[in-house]
Design a protein around this motif. Structure first.
Motif, PDB file in Angstrom:
ATOM      1  N   TRP A   1       0.898  -1.154   0.000  1.00 52.13           N
ATOM      2  CA  TRP A   1       0.000   0.000   0.000  1.00 52.13           C
ATOM      3  C   TRP A   1       0.929   1.194   0.000  1.00 52.13           C
ATOM      4  O   TRP A   1       1.709   1.384   0.925  1.00 52.13           O
TER       5      TRP A   1
ATOM      6  N   PHE B   1     -10.575  -4.159   1.409  1.00 51.28           N
ATOM      7  CA  PHE B   1     -10.195  -2.825   1.875  1.00 51.28           C
ATOM      8  C   PHE B   1     -11.294  -1.770   1.683  1.00 51.28           C
ATOM      9  O   PHE B   1     -11.097  -0.609   2.017  1.00 51.28           O
ATOM     10  N   HIS B   2     -12.437  -2.196   1.128  1.00 46.44           N
ATOM     11  CA  HIS B   2     -13.572  -1.285   0.910  1.00 46.44           C
ATOM     12  C   HIS B   2     -13.153  -0.068   0.081  1.00 46.44           C
ATOM     13  O   HIS B   2     -13.396   1.071   0.460  1.00 46.44           O
ATOM     14  N   ILE B   3     -12.508  -0.335  -1.062  1.00 50.68           N
ATOM     15  CA  ILE B   3     -12.033   0.759  -1.917  1.00 50.68           C
ATOM     16  C   ILE B   3     -12.666   0.690  -3.307  1.00 50.68           C
ATOM     17  O   ILE B   3     -12.915  -0.386  -3.841  1.00 50.68           O
ATOM     18  N   GLN B   4     -12.903   1.863  -3.849  1.00 51.99           N
ATOM     19  CA  GLN B   4     -13.443   2.019  -5.194  1.00 51.99           C
ATOM     20  C   GLN B   4     -12.303   2.419  -6.138  1.00 51.99           C
ATOM     21  O   GLN B   4     -11.289   2.951  -5.706  1.00 51.99           O
TER      22      GLN B   4
ATOM     23  N   TRP C   1      -6.060   7.349   2.715  1.00 49.44           N
ATOM     24  CA  TRP C   1      -7.005   6.709   3.633  1.00 49.44           C
ATOM     25  C   TRP C   1      -8.457   7.031   3.277  1.00 49.44           C
ATOM     26  O   TRP C   1      -9.359   6.810   4.064  1.00 49.44           O
ATOM     27  N   LYS C   2      -8.674   7.522   2.071  1.00 51.04           N
ATOM     28  CA  LYS C   2     -10.029   7.727   1.579  1.00 51.04           C
ATOM     29  C   LYS C   2     -10.509   6.425   0.934  1.00 51.04           C
ATOM     30  O   LYS C   2      -9.759   5.461   0.825  1.00 51.04           O
ATOM     31  N   SER C   3     -11.743   6.421   0.477  1.00 47.58           N
ATOM     32  CA  SER C   3     -12.352   5.178  -0.007  1.00 47.58           C
ATOM     33  C   SER C   3     -12.060   4.853  -1.470  1.00 47.58           C
ATOM     34  O   SER C   3     -12.637   3.925  -2.016  1.00 47.58           O
ATOM     35  N   ASP C   4     -11.161   5.613  -2.109  1.00 42.86           N
ATOM     36  CA  ASP C   4     -10.804   5.301  -3.481  1.00 42.86           C
ATOM     37  C   ASP C   4      -9.300   5.094  -3.590  1.00 42.86           C
ATOM     38  O   ASP C   4      -8.533   5.667  -2.832  1.00 42.86           O
TER      39      ASP C   4
ATOM     40  N   ARG D   1     -10.524  -5.113  -3.440  1.00 43.68           N
ATOM     41  CA  ARG D   1     -11.457  -3.990  -3.291  1.00 43.68           C
ATOM     42  C   ARG D   1     -12.464  -4.260  -2.168  1.00 43.68           C
ATOM     43  O   ARG D   1     -12.782  -3.369  -1.384  1.00 43.68           O
TER      44      ARG D   1
ATOM     45  N   SER E   1     -10.172   4.586  -8.742  1.00 45.39           N
ATOM     46  CA  SER E   1      -9.908   6.014  -8.716  1.00 45.39           C
ATOM     47  C   SER E   1      -8.892   6.399  -9.765  1.00 45.39           C
ATOM     48  O   SER E   1      -7.979   5.641 -10.065  1.00 45.39           O
TER      49      SER E   1
END
Length: 133
Positions: free
Chosen positions: A65, A118-121, A97-100, A115, A123
């Motif tokens: 990361w 880590f709950h990421i969209q 540390w944002k969601s994207d 995805r 970007s």
């Protein structure tokens, strides 16, 4: 106590790359306008491979990361990632540390898993396509 998410362990090397931002900031005031970042994306992957042993990504996913303060040239970033040993480094997440985040992966089946974990969209905040001409 529960086991790993969906039965797989995930090992992550966390990095913060600020040298690229410092080099870019040094150009401010010298050049008439700030240009696209000009740096070697291989540097952000430096030392990652040496931190991992060979592993089967079906059981242990390994990757990094990386937080960086400037956008990365998408084509050069992908080429640098592809140059990493696929049996040691399975993914890289470029994000904060944002969601994207921008996710690079060796196997397409690992993208959705990462995805969801880590709950990421997806970007485009972290990459750019170099203007030619």
């Amino acid at each position: 106590m529960t086991g790993p998410y969906s039965g797989r362990k995930v090992l992550i090397d966390v990095k913060r790359r600020s040298i690229d931002f410092i080099k870019q900031a040094e150009k401010i005031g010298i050049e008439p306008e700030v240009s696209e970042p000009d740096h070697d994306p291989n540097l952000i992957f430096r030392s990652i491979e040496g931190k991992f042993d060979i592993s089967d990504p079906n059981y242990i996913l390994q990757g990094a990361w990386i937080v960086t303060d400037i956008k990365q040239d998408e084509k050069l970033l992908s080429a640098a990632f592809e140059g990493l040993n696929a049996s040691k480094v399975h993914f890289t997440i470029i994000g904060d540390w944002k969601s994207d985040a921008h996710v690079l992966f060796k196997r397409t089946e690992d993208e959705q898993y990462l995805r969801a974990l880590f709950h990421i969209q997806a970007s485009d905040r972290f990459t750019f396509t170099k203007n030619i001409g």
